[in-house]
Write a protein that holds these residues in place. Sequence first.
Motif, mmCIF file in Angstrom:
data_model
loop_
_atom_site.group_PDB
_atom_site.id
_atom_site.type_symbol
_atom_site.label_atom_id
_atom_site.label_comp_id
_atom_site.label_asym_id
_atom_site.label_seq_id
_atom_site.Cartn_x
_atom_site.Cartn_y
_atom_site.Cartn_z
ATOM 1 N N PRO A 65 44.150 33.794 30.520
ATOM 2 C CA PRO A 65 43.796 35.245 31.025
ATOM 3 C C PRO A 65 44.870 35.933 31.789
ATOM 4 O O PRO A 65 45.824 35.182 32.324
ATOM 5 C CB PRO A 65 42.668 34.737 31.906
ATOM 6 N N THR A 66 44.594 37.058 32.026
ATOM 7 C CA THR A 66 45.422 37.931 32.931
ATOM 8 C C THR A 66 44.486 38.059 34.220
ATOM 9 O O THR A 66 43.417 37.697 34.120
ATOM 10 C CB THR A 66 45.675 39.180 32.475
ATOM 11 N N ILE A 67 45.125 38.597 35.397
ATOM 12 C CA ILE A 67 44.433 38.740 36.385
ATOM 13 C C ILE A 67 42.996 40.032 36.137
ATOM 14 O O ILE A 67 42.144 39.906 36.616
ATOM 15 C CB ILE A 67 45.196 39.614 37.631
ATOM 16 N N ALA A 68 43.395 40.862 35.261
ATOM 17 C CA ALA A 68 42.646 41.781 35.165
ATOM 18 C C ALA A 68 41.255 41.222 34.364
ATOM 19 O O ALA A 68 40.136 41.637 34.399
ATOM 20 C CB ALA A 68 43.166 43.028 34.135
ATOM 21 N N GLU A 69 41.803 40.283 33.465
ATOM 22 C CA GLU A 69 40.617 39.699 32.551
ATOM 23 C C GLU A 69 39.694 38.734 33.540
ATOM 24 O O GLU A 69 38.644 38.752 33.358
ATOM 25 C CB GLU A 69 40.990 38.975 31.569
ATOM 26 N N LEU A 70 40.471 38.167 34.359
ATOM 27 C CA LEU A 70 39.572 37.197 35.396
ATOM 28 C C LEU A 70 38.771 38.330 36.457
ATOM 29 O O LEU A 70 37.300 37.989 36.560
ATOM 30 C CB LEU A 70 40.193 36.596 36.250
ATOM 31 N N LYS A 71 39.114 39.358 36.652
ATOM 32 C CA LYS A 71 38.012 40.342 37.450
ATOM 33 C C LYS A 71 37.224 40.742 36.537
ATOM 34 O O LYS A 71 35.975 40.840 37.023
ATOM 35 C CB LYS A 71 39.074 41.451 38.016
ATOM 36 N N SER A 72 37.603 41.474 35.424
ATOM 37 C CA SER A 72 36.515 42.019 34.583
ATOM 38 C C SER A 72 35.289 41.043 34.107
ATOM 39 O O SER A 72 34.103 41.503 33.935
ATOM 40 C CB SER A 72 37.082 42.558 33.415
ATOM 41 N N GLU A 73 35.821 39.763 33.861
ATOM 42 C CA GLU A 73 34.863 38.724 33.501
ATOM 43 C C GLU A 73 34.044 37.910 34.455
ATOM 44 O O GLU A 73 33.173 37.230 34.343
ATOM 45 C CB GLU A 73 35.409 37.708 32.763
ATOM 46 N N GLY A 74 34.270 38.406 35.662
ATOM 47 C CA GLY A 74 33.598 38.029 36.943
ATOM 48 C C GLY A 74 34.153 36.650 37.476
ATOM 49 O O GLY A 74 33.207 36.212 38.270
ATOM 50 N N TYR A 75 35.259 36.208 37.150
ATOM 51 C CA TYR A 75 35.843 34.964 37.844
ATOM 52 C C TYR A 75 36.413 34.993 38.899
ATOM 53 O O TYR A 75 36.413 34.024 39.872
ATOM 54 C CB TYR A 75 37.102 34.360 36.564
ATOM 55 N N ILE A 76 36.894 36.214 39.320
ATOM 56 C CA ILE A 76 37.271 36.716 40.679
ATOM 57 C C ILE A 76 36.810 37.896 40.820
ATOM 58 O O ILE A 76 36.504 38.647 39.949
ATOM 59 C CB ILE A 76 38.868 36.368 40.874
ATOM 60 N N LYS A 77 36.362 38.320 42.086
ATOM 61 C CA LYS A 77 36.035 39.215 42.628
ATOM 62 C C LYS A 77 36.776 40.821 42.181
ATOM 63 O O LYS A 77 38.037 40.486 42.272
ATOM 64 C CB LYS A 77 35.668 39.477 44.150
ATOM 65 N N GLU A 78 36.159 41.798 41.731
ATOM 66 C CA GLU A 78 37.071 43.110 41.463
ATOM 67 C C GLU A 78 37.697 43.583 42.778
ATOM 68 O O GLU A 78 38.673 44.111 42.552
ATOM 69 C CB GLU A 78 35.984 44.089 40.996
ATOM 70 N N ASP A 79 37.109 43.289 43.832
ATOM 71 C CA ASP A 79 38.000 43.927 44.905
ATOM 72 C C ASP A 79 38.818 43.049 45.747
ATOM 73 O O ASP A 79 39.458 43.058 46.682
ATOM 74 C CB ASP A 79 36.967 44.519 46.058
ATOM 75 N N ALA A 80 39.320 41.792 44.989
ATOM 76 C CA ALA A 80 40.231 40.872 45.510
ATOM 77 C C ALA A 80 41.481 41.288 45.878
ATOM 78 O O ALA A 80 41.982 42.112 44.708
ATOM 79 C CB ALA A 80 40.153 39.620 44.662
#
Length: 104
Positions: A65-80
């Motif tokens: 994944p990319t960081i954006a994909e991790l955020k959009s899929e909920g693996y890391i917080k959007e506001d990280a």
Amino acid sequence: MRNNEKGFTLIEMMIVMLVISVLLIITIPNVAKHNTNINNKGCDAYVKMVQAQVEAYEMDKNKVPTIAELKSEGYIKEDAKGCPNGKIVEIDSEGTVTAKVTTP
């Protein structure tokens, strides 16, 4: 006849203020010195957390994944916001997470 009043004298108060001032002079530089170390340890912990989420994403989706994909899929917080020391977290093509210094 003198009243039997209990309380602190001016000298006693000045001694207490002197002791508090000395303690502050000793502790404030030590706290500031350790701030960089604390931020670096926080960054290391954040990189390990993102690495774990990359591995979880790879197991679920069979791709890196990319960081954006991790955020959009909920693996890391959007506001990280990334590392507390200002470094940017990147994921390479093999899925390895690193923290790099930002270049202006």
